[in-house]
Scaffold this motif. Structure first.
Motif, PDB file in Angstrom:
ATOM      1  N   HIS A 349       0.704  -1.259   0.066  1.00 10.14           N
ATOM      2  CA  HIS A 349      -0.010   0.156  -0.122  1.00 10.14           C
ATOM      3  C   HIS A 349       0.800   1.261   0.127  1.00 10.14           C
ATOM      4  CE1 HIS A 349      -3.265   2.850   1.074  1.00 10.14           C
ATOM      5  NE2 HIS A 349      -3.993   1.913   0.940  1.00 10.14           N
ATOM      6  N   PRO A 350       0.637   2.072  -0.756  1.00 13.77           N
ATOM      7  CA  PRO A 350       1.272   3.465  -0.899  1.00 13.77           C
ATOM      8  C   PRO A 350       1.529   4.175   0.757  1.00 13.77           C
ATOM      9  CG  PRO A 350      -0.943   3.617  -1.880  1.00 13.77           C
ATOM     10  CD  PRO A 350      -0.646   2.413  -1.675  1.00 13.77           C
ATOM     11  N   ASP A 351       0.405   4.043   1.329  1.00  9.96           N
ATOM     12  CA  ASP A 351       0.429   4.907   2.621  1.00  9.96           C
ATOM     13  C   ASP A 351       1.746   4.357   3.674  1.00  9.96           C
ATOM     14  OD1 ASP A 351      -1.456   6.559   2.012  1.00  9.96           O
ATOM     15  OD2 ASP A 351      -3.191   5.538   3.206  1.00  9.96           O
ATOM     16  N   LEU A 352       2.019   2.892   3.429  1.00  8.23           N
ATOM     17  CA  LEU A 352       3.184   2.522   4.232  1.00  8.23           C
ATOM     18  C   LEU A 352       4.406   3.266   3.743  1.00  8.23           C
ATOM     19  CD1 LEU A 352       2.254  -1.235   3.940  1.00  8.23           C
ATOM     20  CD2 LEU A 352       1.245   0.563   5.356  1.00  8.23           C
ATOM     21  N   LEU A 353       4.696   3.411   2.590  1.00  7.30           N
ATOM     22  CA  LEU A 353       6.071   3.765   2.038  1.00  7.30           C
ATOM     23  C   LEU A 353       5.988   5.432   2.602  1.00  7.30           C
ATOM     24  CD1 LEU A 353       8.583   3.714   0.656  1.00  7.30           C
ATOM     25  CD2 LEU A 353       7.580   4.036  -1.368  1.00  7.30           C
ATOM     26  N   ARG A 354       4.600   5.984   2.261  1.00  6.41           N
ATOM     27  CA  ARG A 354       4.674   7.406   2.682  1.00  6.41           C
ATOM     28  C   ARG A 354       5.012   7.669   4.211  1.00  6.41           C
ATOM     29  NH1 ARG A 354       1.171  11.084  -0.505  1.00  6.41           N
ATOM     30  NH2 ARG A 354       0.587  11.960   1.448  1.00  6.41           N
ATOM     31  N   TYR A 355       4.683   6.593   4.971  1.00  6.69           N
ATOM     32  CA  TYR A 355       4.755   6.649   6.472  1.00  6.69           C
ATOM     33  C   TYR A 355       6.419   6.557   6.685  1.00  6.69           C
ATOM     34  CZ  TYR A 355       5.067   5.669  11.353  1.00  6.69           C
ATOM     35  OH  TYR A 355       5.661   5.779  12.723  1.00  6.69           O
ATOM     36  N   MET A 490      -0.890   9.583   5.713  1.00  3.71           N
ATOM     37  CA  MET A 490      -1.552   8.355   5.113  1.00  3.71           C
ATOM     38  C   MET A 490      -2.949   8.645   4.908  1.00  3.71           C
ATOM     39  SD  MET A 490       0.238   5.338   7.675  1.00  3.71           S
ATOM     40  CE  MET A 490      -0.125   6.463   9.183  1.00  3.71           C
ATOM     41  N   PRO A 491      -3.297   9.022   3.780  1.00  2.69           N
ATOM     42  CA  PRO A 491      -4.600   9.771   3.409  1.00  2.69           C
ATOM     43  C   PRO A 491      -5.787   8.458   3.159  1.00  2.69           C
ATOM     44  CG  PRO A 491      -3.035  10.374   1.673  1.00  2.69           C
ATOM     45  CD  PRO A 491      -2.314   9.668   2.653  1.00  2.69           C
ATOM     46  N   GLU A 492      -5.362   7.536   2.554  1.00  2.00           N
ATOM     47  CA  GLU A 492      -6.377   6.365   2.291  1.00  2.00           C
ATOM     48  C   GLU A 492      -6.457   5.758   3.631  1.00  2.00           C
ATOM     49  OE1 GLU A 492      -6.762   2.347  -0.493  1.00  2.00           O
ATOM     50  OE2 GLU A 492      -6.180   4.577  -1.360  1.00  2.00           O
ATOM     51  N   LYS A 493      -5.633   5.346   4.239  1.00  2.00           N
ATOM     52  CA  LYS A 493      -5.822   4.465   5.753  1.00  2.00           C
ATOM     53  C   LYS A 493      -6.495   5.326   6.553  1.00  2.00           C
ATOM     54  CE  LYS A 493      -3.657   0.780   4.649  1.00  2.00           C
ATOM     55  NZ  LYS A 493      -4.204  -0.700   4.391  1.00  2.00           N
ATOM     56  N   MET A 494      -6.139   6.528   6.579  1.00  2.00           N
ATOM     57  CA  MET A 494      -6.923   7.322   7.665  1.00  2.00           C
ATOM     58  C   MET A 494      -8.400   7.715   7.229  1.00  2.00           C
ATOM     59  SD  MET A 494      -5.087   7.697   9.998  1.00  2.00           S
ATOM     60  CE  MET A 494      -4.458   6.095   9.680  1.00  2.00           C
ATOM     61  N   GLU A 495      -8.711   7.492   5.909  1.00  2.96           N
ATOM     62  CA  GLU A 495     -10.327   7.398   5.685  1.00  2.96           C
ATOM     63  C   GLU A 495     -10.910   6.278   6.018  1.00  2.96           C
ATOM     64  OE1 GLU A 495     -11.801  10.099   4.437  1.00  2.96           O
ATOM     65  OE2 GLU A 495     -10.143  11.184   4.118  1.00  2.96           O
ATOM     66  N   SER A 496     -10.293   5.096   6.078  1.00  4.89           N
ATOM     67  CA  SER A 496     -10.635   4.037   6.637  1.00  4.89           C
ATOM     68  C   SER A 496     -10.973   4.162   8.077  1.00  4.89           C
ATOM     69  CB  SER A 496      -9.689   2.897   6.470  1.00  4.89           C
ATOM     70  OG  SER A 496     -10.261   1.747   7.016  1.00  4.89           O
ATOM     71  N   ALA A 497     -10.038   4.783   8.801  1.00  4.80           N
ATOM     72  CA  ALA A 497     -10.400   5.059  10.269  1.00  4.80           C
ATOM     73  C   ALA A 497     -11.708   5.879  10.482  1.00  4.80           C
ATOM     74  CB  ALA A 497      -9.105   5.611  10.842  1.00  4.80           C
ATOM     75  N   TRP A 498     -11.399   6.889   9.434  1.00  5.54           N
ATOM     76  CA  TRP A 498     -12.738   8.111   9.711  1.00  5.54           C
ATOM     77  C   TRP A 498     -13.906   7.298   9.511  1.00  5.54           C
ATOM     78  CZ3 TRP A 498     -11.957  12.809  11.377  1.00  5.54           C
ATOM     79  CH2 TRP A 498     -13.084  13.593  10.948  1.00  5.54           C
ATOM     80  N   ARG A 499     -14.168   6.234   8.643  1.00 13.87           N
ATOM     81  CA  ARG A 499     -15.681   5.611   8.195  1.00 13.87           C
ATOM     82  C   ARG A 499     -15.901   4.659   9.384  1.00 13.87           C
ATOM     83  NH1 ARG A 499     -12.813   4.976   3.038  1.00 13.87           N
ATOM     84  NH2 ARG A 499     -12.248   2.975   3.790  1.00 13.87           N
ATOM     85  N   GLN A 500     -14.844   4.147  10.069  1.00 14.15           N
ATOM     86  CA  GLN A 500     -14.957   3.201  11.313  1.00 14.15           C
ATOM     87  C   GLN A 500     -15.570   4.148  12.238  1.00 14.15           C
ATOM     88  OE1 GLN A 500     -12.165   0.051  12.071  1.00 14.15           O
ATOM     89  NE2 GLN A 500     -11.245   0.493  10.019  1.00 14.15           N
ATOM     90  N   LEU A 501     -15.197   5.297  12.500  1.00 20.53           N
ATOM     91  CA  LEU A 501     -15.688   6.164  13.458  1.00 20.53           C
ATOM     92  C   LEU A 501     -17.141   6.732  13.347  1.00 20.53           C
ATOM     93  CD1 LEU A 501     -12.207   7.860  14.274  1.00 20.53           C
ATOM     94  CD2 LEU A 501     -13.657   6.168  15.685  1.00 20.53           C
ATOM     95  N   GLY A 502     -17.478   6.381  11.899  1.00 20.01           N
ATOM     96  CA  GLY A 502     -18.863   6.792  11.593  1.00 20.01           C
ATOM     97  C   GLY A 502     -18.908   8.422  11.760  1.00 20.01           C
ATOM     98  N   LEU A 503     -18.012   8.925  11.286  1.00 14.41           N
ATOM     99  CA  LEU A 503     -17.814  10.637  11.208  1.00 14.41           C
ATOM    100  C   LEU A 503     -18.236  11.097   9.678  1.00 14.41           C
ATOM    101  CD1 LEU A 503     -14.525  10.998  13.109  1.00 14.41           C
ATOM    102  CD2 LEU A 503     -16.577  11.906  13.914  1.00 14.41           C
ATOM    103  N   SER A 504     -18.861  12.262   9.809  1.00 13.67           N
ATOM    104  CA  SER A 504     -19.261  13.008   8.368  1.00 13.67           C
ATOM    105  C   SER A 504     -18.051  13.481   7.853  1.00 13.67           C
ATOM    106  CB  SER A 504     -20.288  14.138   8.800  1.00 13.67           C
ATOM    107  OG  SER A 504     -21.370  13.593   9.475  1.00 13.67           O
ATOM    108  N   GLY A 505     -18.233  13.834   6.426  1.00 13.83           N
ATOM    109  CA  GLY A 505     -17.173  14.294   5.676  1.00 13.83           C
ATOM    110  C   GLY A 505     -16.043  13.334   5.464  1.00 13.83           C
ATOM    111  N   THR A 506     -14.925  13.896   5.488  1.00 13.05           N
ATOM    112  CA  THR A 506     -13.957  13.191   5.099  1.00 13.05           C
ATOM    113  C   THR A 506     -12.710  13.804   6.258  1.00 13.05           C
ATOM    114  OG1 THR A 506     -12.918  14.591   3.610  1.00 13.05           O
ATOM    115  CG2 THR A 506     -14.354  12.880   2.990  1.00 13.05           C
ATOM    116  N   ALA A 507     -11.617  12.749   6.533  1.00 16.78           N
ATOM    117  CA  ALA A 507     -10.429  12.784   7.325  1.00 16.78           C
ATOM    118  C   ALA A 507      -9.625  13.933   6.504  1.00 16.78           C
ATOM    119  CB  ALA A 507      -9.578  11.735   7.632  1.00 16.78           C
TER     120      ALA A 507
END
Length: 673
Positions: A349-355, A490-507
């Motif tokens: 995943h690209p986010d791993l290398l970004r980190y 890590m934009p994509e991975k944090m969107e996954s966390a955002w969805r799991q938290l049930g938050l509105s909009g995007t991270a």
């Protein structure tokens, strides 16, 4: 207009459209993307610009070798880099091409402005010419010896020695790179930019320039020496035609940075914007570049802008160099990781290398990449700390509170930790310190794990449901803060966390201070899932094997070529070399150079000053008192303004200097026979 209200333009050094993307490229583009995403979380509206660097002799040479045209070669790699950046989540507002008509027009316009101001003048110079090929030999068409340090060099740069920019006609003992024949010199008229007229301006400009100190200090050392005027034309068909002279093109380092302006123009045409808002009026222009092109961005470029009446850069952010598995980065030796073949196409995943790129070390320091360390960071930090905490918080809440955010107040300690993490992130962005940015957010994840573990919600669920809910509410608030703080990295991975938290909009669109806004009690959570997966040992072994096989294959090939090129010399030639033992008495770095050390060595009854390109592999304090071997009768040369009277001898082992030393302590001055 207050500095904080100025329009912001962020650019990246242009990838050269002459070969595929490797992780050395990403050392510039990923941090720049993190910076831009971070600015947006501060409520700013930065414009992010880049594009392909499409001119210059290397592209012409490569196209000829491949039996294609420069246009076709550039189109291939322009699309390649555009695709890679998309897959690596580096989101430019515009990604252009310096061969686009807009850049040809803007380059000619800027050069004409310099001519009108008297900063460009003609001069007859001696240029390398190959009689066998019947052609002039600009830049990379010619190889020879650096006239300043005596090292093998390319026509436009001493790439294996002092690192100095070389003007056309300066290289000694020129050879045609195409056919290998000895080249001669011919007199031709070319055009020069009067760089020497900008010395005083550049000293003042650089003292106020923002960004990283490695860029500013390196450039200042050069400016304090004598600046030479700069030849800005070449004998090529490929490139931007010099105004009034279709037989010449402008030097690639003229039209490449002008691409920043023309790409802004192209963006403005599409977005109904105004490029002059950035380039003709007060603005904040931030250049992210590799450490090897500081000279061009901190000296040539601001002088050109000043002379032609454009807005000057506010900051230059230069990255440190790259090592692969503790070896000096080298494509020719195989010490390289290709972004598509070696990484993305392996399912990583690209986010791993970004980190990894953000968190391994300070932006200005040397970064080492190895698959083993990569796996350790992913498994220990992303899976074990960050992913583990978010998963525990969401999963335990979903199981015990019907997937709803429990009621309760935020713990003052939790609020204080989130506030501190936000402050750390903001400070890190201002300092261009992306490791500090990532480490501050990871420290909050570590706190979250300690908080969860110490409050034992699994026990409270049975004994005190209200208190259990309050603890989990605080854990979810920490998870929300982590999704916001880590989103630029890590934009994509944090969107996954955002969805799991049930938050509105995007991270991505949440601002840093939103991390302190309490989550609504009763809000439904998403479906819990693991954000990160462990990288197992077998995958690491496979990736390391690919790397080792590449290095071995290239070393074998290099060995065969070396044997073919080895030629015999006469004993008399060897006798002319005065090679002696010596003892190092003093050693210190040379200001402004990452490669060079100044040594005072004792050779018999005299002491000599020698400049050696070993700063990256040897600490000055470790050299004092050591027995070494030197070539004593080498012609004196000046490197970075420091005279060198001799040459330290060392073996080149995988890009590292291994000093030649006597078997036992030997009196200084003993002759090597």
């Amino acid at each position: 207009m207050a500095p904080s209200d100025l329009p912001i333009l962020v650019t990246c050094g242009l990838p050269y459209a002459n070969g595929p993307c490797h992780i050395g490229h990403l050392r510039t583009y990923v941090p720049a993307d993190i910076y831009v995403r971070g600015l947006k979380k501060l409520g700013k509206d930065p414009l992010f610009i880049c594009g392909s660097d499409s001119h210059g002799t290397p592209i012409v040479v490569n196209a000829e070798e491949r039996g294609t045209t420069p246009t076709e070669l550039v189109a291939l790699y322009h699309q390649h880099f555009d695709d890679v950046f998309g897959r690596m989540e580096v989101e430019f507002d515009y990604f252009g091409n310096t061969d686009d008509p807009s850049n040809h027009r803007r380059t000619r316009s800027l050069v004409e402005a310099l001519m009108e101001e008297g900063y460009v003048y003609p001069q007859e110079i001696q240029l390398a010419y190959c009689p066998s090929c019947d052609r002039s030999l600009p830049d990379r068409y010619v190889e020879g010896i650096c006239p300043y340090c005596g090292s093998p060099a390319r026509g436009d740069e001493c790439d294996q020695g002092c690192g100095r920019h070389l003007e056309p006609g300066e290289i000694a003992e020129p050879l045609c790179k195409v056919c290998g024949s000895k080249a001669g010199y011919r007199t031709q008229k070319h055009y020069f930019f009067q760089l020497s007229a900008f010395s005083d301006f550049l000293v003042d400009f650089l003292q106020e320039l923002g960004g990283t100190t490695n860029a500013r200090n390196y450039a200042l050392e050069w400016v304090k020496q004598e600046l030479k005027d700069w030849c800005i034309t070449r004998n090529l068909d490929w490139g931007v035609k010099f105004p009034g002279h279709d037989e010449l093109v402008v030097y690639v380092w003229v039209d490449a940075p002008i691409g920043y302006i023309s790409f802004t123009e192209e963006w403005a045409l599409r977005a109904d914007g105004d490029f002059e808002r950035y380039w003709r009026n007060p603005s904040r222009i931030v250049h992210f570049i590799g450490g090897d092109i500081v000279y061009h961005h901190c000296i040539f470029w601001p002088a050109m802008l000043k002379g032609a009446g454009y807005t000057l850069p506010s900051a230059v952010v230069a990255s440190g160099m790259l090592k692969i598995d503790n070896k000096t980065f080298s494509k020719s030796r195989g010490y390289v990781v290709w972004v598509i073949d070696d990484y993305l196409d392996k399912g990583l995943h690209p986010d791993l290398l970004r980190y990894y790129l953000a968190s391994y070390t300070s932006h200005t320091k040397e970064l080492n990449f190895s698959w083993k360390i990569f796996a350790e960071k992913v498994n220990g930090e992303l899976v074990g700390a960050l992913g583990n905490f978010v998963n525990r918080a969401v999963t335990f809440t979903a199981k015990n509170f019907d997937r709803s955010v429990p009621a309760g107040d935020l713990d003052p300690e939790v609020t204080a930790k989130i506030e501190a993490a936000i402050a750390e992130a903001k400070a890190a962005l201002e300092e261009y310190e992306f490791k500090k940015f990532a480490d501050g957010a990871m420290a909050l994840a570590d706190f979250g794990n300690v908080y969860f573990q110490s409050h034992e919600p699994w026990k409270l669920a049975k004994s005190d449901r209200v208190r259990c809910g309050a603890v989990l509410r605080n854990c979810l608030q920490i998870a929300k803060a982590l999704a916001i703080l880590f989103s630029p990295v890590m934009p994509e991975k944090m969107e996954s966390a955002w969805r799991q938290l049930g938050l509105s909009g995007t991270a991505a669109w949440a601002q840093f201070d939103d991390a302190l806004v309490p989550m609504d009690a009763g809000r439904k959570l998403g479906v819990p899932e693991h954000i990160f997966e462990k990288i197992d040992d077998s995958m690491v072994s496979d990736l390391e094997e690919i790397f080792r096989d590449r290095v071995a294959a290239l070393e074998a090939k290099k060995g065969k070529k070396g044997e073919e090129k080895m030629t015999a010399i006469k004993f008399e030639d060897f006798q002319r070399l005065d090679i002696r033992t010596a003892v190092v008495r003093e050693a210190e770095p040379i200001k402004g150079s990452e490669k060079l050390l100044r040594l005072i060595v004792e050779i018999g009854s005299e002491e000599r000053q020698i400049v050696a390109g070993i700063a990256k592999t040897h600490r000055p304090e470790d050299l004092v008192g050591r027995n070494i071997v030197v070539l004593a009768n080498l012609e004196p040369a000046k490197l970075f303004g420091v005279e060198s009277r001799g040459m330290l001898l060392a073996a080149d082992l995988e890009g590292s200097a291994v000093l030649l030393v006597p078997e036992t302590k030997t009196p200084p001055g003993t002759k090597i026979r």
